[in-house]
Write a protein that holds these residues in place. Structure first.
Motif, PDB file in Angstrom:
ATOM      1  N   SER A 166       0.813  -1.221   0.000  1.00 44.24           N
ATOM      2  CA  SER A 166       0.000   0.000   0.000  1.00 44.24           C
ATOM      3  C   SER A 166       0.844   1.268   0.000  1.00 44.24           C
ATOM      4  O   SER A 166       0.327   2.350  -0.322  1.00 44.24           O
ATOM      5  CB  SER A 166      -0.945  -0.001   1.199  1.00 44.24           C
ATOM      6  N   ILE A 167       2.106   1.156   0.337  1.00 44.38           N
ATOM      7  CA  ILE A 167       2.962   2.349   0.355  1.00 44.38           C
ATOM      8  C   ILE A 167       3.961   2.342  -0.801  1.00 44.38           C
ATOM      9  O   ILE A 167       4.869   3.150  -0.842  1.00 44.38           O
ATOM     10  CB  ILE A 167       3.723   2.490   1.689  1.00 44.38           C
ATOM     11  N   SER A 168       3.776   1.421  -1.727  1.00 47.31           N
ATOM     12  CA  SER A 168       4.705   1.284  -2.840  1.00 47.31           C
ATOM     13  C   SER A 168       4.098   1.779  -4.139  1.00 47.31           C
ATOM     14  O   SER A 168       2.924   1.502  -4.426  1.00 47.31           O
ATOM     15  CB  SER A 168       5.104  -0.187  -3.026  1.00 47.31           C
ATOM     16  N   THR A 169       4.902   2.482  -4.930  1.00 42.10           N
ATOM     17  CA  THR A 169       4.523   2.750  -6.309  1.00 42.10           C
ATOM     18  C   THR A 169       4.682   1.453  -7.078  1.00 42.10           C
ATOM     19  O   THR A 169       5.716   0.792  -6.976  1.00 42.10           O
ATOM     20  CB  THR A 169       5.402   3.843  -6.910  1.00 42.10           C
ATOM     21  N   MET A 170       3.643   1.072  -7.816  1.00 41.89           N
ATOM     22  CA  MET A 170       3.640  -0.198  -8.549  1.00 41.89           C
ATOM     23  C   MET A 170       3.581   0.070 -10.041  1.00 41.89           C
ATOM     24  O   MET A 170       2.911   1.000 -10.496  1.00 41.89           O
ATOM     25  CB  MET A 170       2.447  -1.048  -8.127  1.00 41.89           C
ATOM     26  N   GLY A 171       4.254  -0.784 -10.782  1.00 48.46           N
ATOM     27  CA  GLY A 171       4.292  -0.616 -12.224  1.00 48.46           C
ATOM     28  C   GLY A 171       3.992  -1.902 -12.962  1.00 48.46           C
ATOM     29  O   GLY A 171       4.119  -2.992 -12.404  1.00 48.46           O
TER      30      GLY A 171
END
Length: 114
Positions: free
Chosen positions: A30-35
């Motif tokens: 939830s605190i990560s930028t995802m790609g």
């Protein structure tokens, strides 16, 4: 270590649509930028889209207006809705953090062909 499981790929005709899903383990999702990334045969892996924890998005020019990235933090899942697919979208698609960690999932094959 985060585990990533991608699904939703398949064979689709040009102009068709697919929705990819990526289930991630780990409390930091939830605190990560995802790609979402893709790699076609003989090509380098490229990032096609990313989404920040707050929901801001960014797309590669090649997919802008056709692909939509979204996330459900409650389910630790990130999605990629792909519309108006083209043969050049054919690739193995993976999700990962952005920038990516060294841990990659198996990916899901997307083939666009008539």
């Amino acid at each position: 270590q985060v585990q990533l499981v991608e699904s939703g790929g398949g064979l689709v005709q040009p102009g068709g649509s697919l929705r990819l899903s990526c289930a991630a383990s780990g409390s930091i999702f939830s605190i990560s930028t995802m790609g979402w990334y893709r790699q076609a045969p003989g090509e380098q892996r490229e990032r096609v889209a990313y989404i920040t924890p707050g929901g801001s998005t960014n797309y590669a020019d090649s997919v802008k207006g056709r692909f939509t990235i979204s996330r459900d933090n409650a389910k630790n899942t990130v999605y990629l809705q792909m519309n108006s697919l083209k043969p050049e979208d054919t690739a193995v698609y993976n999700c990962n953090r952005a920038p990516p960690s060294r841990s990659w999932g198996q990916g899901t094959q997307v083939t666009v062909s008539s």
